[in-house]
Design a protein around this motif. Structure first.
Motif, PDB file in Angstrom:
ATOM      1  N   TYR A 208       0.055  -3.835  -0.688  1.00 51.95           N
ATOM      2  CA  TYR A 208       0.729  -2.793  -1.456  1.00 51.95           C
ATOM      3  C   TYR A 208       1.583  -3.425  -2.553  1.00 51.95           C
ATOM      4  N   PRO A 209       1.323  -3.110  -3.814  1.00 51.09           N
ATOM      5  CA  PRO A 209       2.134  -3.684  -4.893  1.00 51.09           C
ATOM      6  C   PRO A 209       3.635  -3.453  -4.720  1.00 51.09           C
ATOM      7  N   LEU A 210       4.036  -2.338  -4.120  1.00 53.89           N
ATOM      8  CA  LEU A 210       5.459  -2.091  -3.917  1.00 53.89           C
ATOM      9  C   LEU A 210       6.000  -2.756  -2.660  1.00 53.89           C
ATOM     10  N   THR A 240      -1.028  11.172  -5.768  1.00 51.68           N
ATOM     11  CA  THR A 240      -1.206  10.015  -4.902  1.00 51.68           C
ATOM     12  C   THR A 240       0.144   9.384  -4.629  1.00 51.68           C
ATOM     13  N   ASP A 242       1.247   6.235  -2.676  1.00 51.78           N
ATOM     14  CA  ASP A 242       0.601   5.136  -1.942  1.00 51.78           C
ATOM     15  C   ASP A 242       1.176   3.750  -2.179  1.00 51.78           C
ATOM     16  N   GLY A 243       2.365   3.676  -2.745  1.00 47.29           N
ATOM     17  CA  GLY A 243       2.948   2.354  -2.965  1.00 47.29           C
ATOM     18  C   GLY A 243       2.132   1.472  -3.878  1.00 47.29           C
ATOM     19  N   GLY A 244       1.202   2.072  -4.601  1.00 50.54           N
ATOM     20  CA  GLY A 244       0.366   1.337  -5.544  1.00 50.54           C
ATOM     21  C   GLY A 244      -0.869   0.706  -4.944  1.00 50.54           C
ATOM     22  N   SER A 246      -3.758   1.795  -4.105  1.00 51.91           N
ATOM     23  CA  SER A 246      -5.053   2.157  -4.691  1.00 51.91           C
ATOM     24  C   SER A 246      -5.297   1.427  -6.007  1.00 51.91           C
ATOM     25  N   LEU A 247      -4.249   0.956  -6.644  1.00 48.14           N
ATOM     26  CA  LEU A 247      -4.416   0.203  -7.885  1.00 48.14           C
ATOM     27  C   LEU A 247      -5.157  -1.101  -7.648  1.00 48.14           C
TER      28      LEU A 247
END
Length: 251
Positions: A208-210, A240, A242-244, A246-247
């Motif tokens: 998760y990016p975050l 969305t 998702d804390g990033g 999916s990026l």
């Protein structure tokens, strides 16, 4: 300051714990009154106490896919609070894990019944009883799994993908009186999702990016925004949350 929901009334399904209780708590903190539902009476009673007691919340136990329970909840909410401005379809089940083609027809029907057909039924009841004439907003709690392939939880993902499309369809059909939106969370730290991170949270969160998994408050804030007047020109959308992840192509 967060937008006030004072004087508004919401039904939140699946709200004795986890994301649903987090949503109910957020709505009460913003001034709304809530009717919460779940299958078991005791956790619901505890949740009502946590939410401030009967001046702020009432609860009715029952199955989300039971038409009699649905009708009783809507009727009791109107009887107790005099209106029904918001509906949050949060209840969801995922009783099977494994390849999609290993899911039996009975299991698939149960998942679709709770995760898709029940939200449609709840929405119709709320619309017919109050929102159609007086306005309102609905938020469906979908999942990031409904936006991409989700190995191991394929039937759950299919049901959430259908819920996302239901959101789009009803966003058109119920406008302009009723707005219908959805949230699509990634992994949120609840009992329901424990199997997805238990014993390996740090490794899962690394994608998760975050830098962390979600908590119920992350979803609750998004839901409150979609119910509030701040989103008055938004309908048929899925946000969305998702804390990033999916990026980066993850789930």
């Amino acid at each position: 300051m967060a937008p006030s929901l004072k004087g508004r009334v919401a039904v939140v399904t699946g709200a004795s714990r986890g994301i649903g209780l987090g949503i109910a708590r957020e709505l009460v903190e913003r001034g709304a009154k809530v009717c919460i539902t779940a299958r078991t009476p005791e956790p619901l009673a505890e949740a009502v106490t946590e939410l401030g007691g009967p001046d702020h919340a009432i609860a009715l136990a029952g199955r989300a896919d039971d038409p009699a329970h649905q009708a009783e909840v809507v009727a009791r909410t109107l009887e107790t609070f005099g209106r029904l401005d918001f509906l949050v379809n949060n209840t969801g089940i995922n009783p099977v894990y494994g390849p999609l083609l290993d899911v039996t027809a009975e299991q698939a029907a149960k998942i679709l019944g709770v995760n898709l057909l029940a939200p449609m039924a709840w929405t119709k009841l709320a619309h017919d009883a109050w929102m159609g004439e007086n306005g309102g907003a609905v938020v469906n709690v979908a999942s990031l799994a409904g936006l991409r392939a989700a190995p191991g939880i394929g039937m759950y993902a299919v049901s959430k993908a259908a819920l996302i499309h239901l959101t789009t369809q009803l966003g058109v059909e119920l406008a302009p009186a009723v707005r219908v939106n959805a949230v699509a969370p990634a992994v949120v730290k609840t009992k329901f999702a424990e199997a997805l991170y238990e014993g390996r949270e740090e490794r899962v969160a690394a994608a998760y990016p975050l830098g962390r998994l979600g908590v119920p408050g992350d979803v609750a804030g998004a839901v409150a925004f979609l119910l509030s007047d701040e989103s008055a020109w938004i309908t048929g959308q899925t946000l969305t949350v998702d804390g990033g992840v999916s990026l980066a192509g993850g789930l």
